[in-house]
Motif scaffolding. Structure first.
Motif, PDB file in Angstrom:
ATOM      1  N   ASN A   1      -6.470  10.136 -44.537  1.00 17.79           N
ATOM      2  CA  ASN A   1      -5.856  11.100 -43.616  1.00 17.79           C
ATOM      3  C   ASN A   1      -6.080  12.528 -44.105  1.00 17.79           C
ATOM      4  OD1 ASN A   1      -4.046  10.411 -45.812  1.00 17.79           O
ATOM      5  ND2 ASN A   1      -2.502  11.657 -44.785  1.00 17.79           N
ATOM      6  N   ASP A   2      -6.780  13.320 -43.297  1.00 19.80           N
ATOM      7  CA  ASP A   2      -6.938  14.742 -43.563  1.00 19.80           C
ATOM      8  C   ASP A   2      -6.068  15.575 -42.616  1.00 19.80           C
ATOM      9  OD1 ASP A   2      -8.785  14.492 -45.666  1.00 19.80           O
ATOM     10  OD2 ASP A   2     -10.421  14.192 -44.242  1.00 19.80           O
ATOM     11  N   GLU A   3      -6.057  15.184 -41.344  1.00 20.80           N
ATOM     12  CA  GLU A   3      -5.305  15.921 -40.335  1.00 20.80           C
ATOM     13  C   GLU A   3      -3.974  15.252 -39.993  1.00 20.80           C
ATOM     14  OE1 GLU A   3      -6.248  18.821 -39.380  1.00 20.80           O
ATOM     15  OE2 GLU A   3      -8.205  18.757 -40.367  1.00 20.80           O
ATOM     16  N   THR A   4      -3.848  13.983 -40.266  1.00 18.56           N
ATOM     17  CA  THR A   4      -2.624  13.241 -39.976  1.00 18.56           C
ATOM     18  C   THR A   4      -1.688  13.328 -41.175  1.00 18.56           C
ATOM     19  OG1 THR A   4      -3.895  11.688 -38.630  1.00 18.56           O
ATOM     20  CG2 THR A   4      -1.677  11.034 -39.251  1.00 18.56           C
ATOM     21  N   SER A   5      -0.484  13.858 -40.984  1.00 14.48           N
ATOM     22  CA  SER A   5       0.441  14.041 -42.104  1.00 14.48           C
ATOM     23  C   SER A   5       1.053  12.703 -42.516  1.00 14.48           C
ATOM     24  CB  SER A   5       1.551  15.022 -41.723  1.00 14.48           C
ATOM     25  OG  SER A   5       2.456  14.435 -40.814  1.00 14.48           O
ATOM     26  N   GLU A   6       1.353  12.588 -43.806  1.00 13.95           N
ATOM     27  CA  GLU A   6       1.986  11.373 -44.309  1.00 13.95           C
ATOM     28  C   GLU A   6       3.382  11.197 -43.716  1.00 13.95           C
ATOM     29  OE1 GLU A   6       1.975  10.822 -48.475  1.00 13.95           O
ATOM     30  OE2 GLU A   6      -0.213  11.007 -48.697  1.00 13.95           O
ATOM     31  N   ILE A   7       4.035  12.300 -43.397  1.00 13.55           N
ATOM     32  CA  ILE A   7       5.365  12.217 -42.785  1.00 13.55           C
ATOM     33  C   ILE A   7       5.279  11.508 -41.440  1.00 13.55           C
ATOM     34  CG2 ILE A   7       7.267  13.544 -41.803  1.00 13.55           C
ATOM     35  CD1 ILE A   7       6.757  15.659 -43.941  1.00 13.55           C
ATOM     36  N   ASP A   8       4.261  11.865 -40.632  1.00  6.66           N
ATOM     37  CA  ASP A   8       4.081  11.204 -39.338  1.00  6.66           C
ATOM     38  C   ASP A   8       3.753   9.727 -39.524  1.00  6.66           C
ATOM     39  OD1 ASP A   8       4.583  13.533 -37.984  1.00  6.66           O
ATOM     40  OD2 ASP A   8       2.469  14.070 -37.729  1.00  6.66           O
TER      41      ASP A   8
ATOM     42  N   GLU B   1     -10.091   8.852 -39.164  1.00  6.77           N
ATOM     43  CA  GLU B   1      -9.743   9.904 -38.210  1.00  6.77           C
ATOM     44  C   GLU B   1     -10.923  10.250 -37.294  1.00  6.77           C
ATOM     45  OE1 GLU B   1      -6.156  12.388 -40.285  1.00  6.77           O
ATOM     46  OE2 GLU B   1      -8.188  13.142 -40.583  1.00  6.77           O
TER      47      GLU B   1
ATOM     48  N   TRP C   1      -4.920  12.072 -34.070  1.00  8.95           N
ATOM     49  CA  TRP C   1      -6.145  12.122 -34.855  1.00  8.95           C
ATOM     50  C   TRP C   1      -6.658  10.737 -35.261  1.00  8.95           C
ATOM     51  CZ3 TRP C   1      -9.439  16.019 -36.043  1.00  8.95           C
ATOM     52  CH2 TRP C   1      -9.025  17.317 -35.749  1.00  8.95           C
TER      53      TRP C   1
END
Length: 292
Positions: free
Chosen positions: A82-89, A139, A119
């Motif tokens: 994950n580069d654009e997808t946050s770990e929180i999401d 992604e 993403w």
């Protein structure tokens, strides 16, 4: 249940052995075990609880609760790719509550929820015992920036919208503008890419009336292309630029919509210089005619 003549009852085969056992108990031939009543009561209550759990569809929750409290609750989530997808999401969509057990956790359900994130192109969710969950994300790859009205969006190579564009590392991507640009842009950009000198000079690809293209160059020059024969027109433009340095001249536009001629728009300074040169040529002709 069958009856014999004389009123005797004939039990089904599966009840005959329990009935004979009860007869022996009543006759005092079998001594019940110590605490037998308590054991029987506990068995009855246990059976009732199991039946209620199964009938009510609560077995997964029971498994979750029991396994979580015996040390099998998910303690770690490893997110990769994950580069654009946050770990929180990611963690939010996985749906952990601190007591979620790995045994009863649905990896497929988590995968479906994660696939809905903007993403995410693909995702694999793996359970690693005793208490780890691994999420491997692939992604989407942005191809261009699409301007529609006052909004900017990142799009894939097939024209699919990924997410709003808010700057960052994708500012160098080509920009396509206008109605139909999202769908037709990737194919047209590929045509321009066959002429690297032109492609490197383009700032934006502008779709006009969803029929044809304009090229807006980084130096402010606008190239107006026809509705048809785009490949041939681009080859002609590239040839003129190589031979005469057309695109580096002091011009504002190159109109190539008419097949038999090319119209060049001059800048204000270039237009004044051109008019002055024409006046001098005219005066020189007049002067030459007077001498004759």
């Amino acid at each position: 249940m069958a009856r014999r003549r004389g009123g005797d009852v004939v039990l089904p085969r599966w009840l005959r052995r329990p009935a004979r056992f009860m007869q022996r108990v009543n006759a005092g031939e079998v001594e019940p075990p110590r605490f037998g009543a308590s054991i029987a009561t506990a068995a009855l209550l246990g059976a009732t609880a199991i039946y209620g759990t199964l009938a009510g569809g609560h077995l997964p929750q029971v498994v979750q609760s029991v396994t979580a409290r015996t040390g099998l609750a998910i303690a770690q989530v490893h997110v990769v790719g994950n580069d654009e997808t946050s770990e929180i999401d990611v963690i939010q969509e996985v749906g952990l509550d601190g007591w979620t057990a790995l045994v009863g956790f649905s990896a497929e359900g988590a995968r479906e929820r994660l696939s809905a994130l903007p993403w995410v192109e693909g995702v694999a969710v793996r359970k690693i015992y005793p208490a780890t969950l691994e999420v491997d994300i692939t992604e989407k790859k942005p191809f261009a920036i699409w301007q529609h009205g006052n909004e900017l969006s990142l799009i894939e190579k097939d024209g699919s919208v990924i997410a709003p564009f808010d700057g960052g590392r994708y500012t160098a991507l080509p920009m396509v503008i206008g109605v139909g640009a999202r769908e037709a842009g990737p194919e047209f950009i590929a045509k321009v890419a066959r002429h690297p000198a032109i492609a490197d000079a383009v700032r934006a690809y502008i779709r006009i009336g969803d029929r044809r293209w304009d090229l807006r160059l980084k130096n402010g020059v606008t190239i107006k292309l026809p509705e048809r024969d785009e490949a041939l027109t681009l080859a002609t433009l590239a040839s003129l630029d190589r031979q005469k340095g057309l695109l580096s001249r002091d011009i504002t536009s190159v109109d190539m919509r008419l097949g038999d001629r090319i119209a060049i728009g001059l800048s204000e300074d270039a237009a004044e210089d051109h008019q002055e040169a024409m006046r001098k040529r005219y005066k020189a002709r007049i002067a030459g005619g007077a001498q004759i």
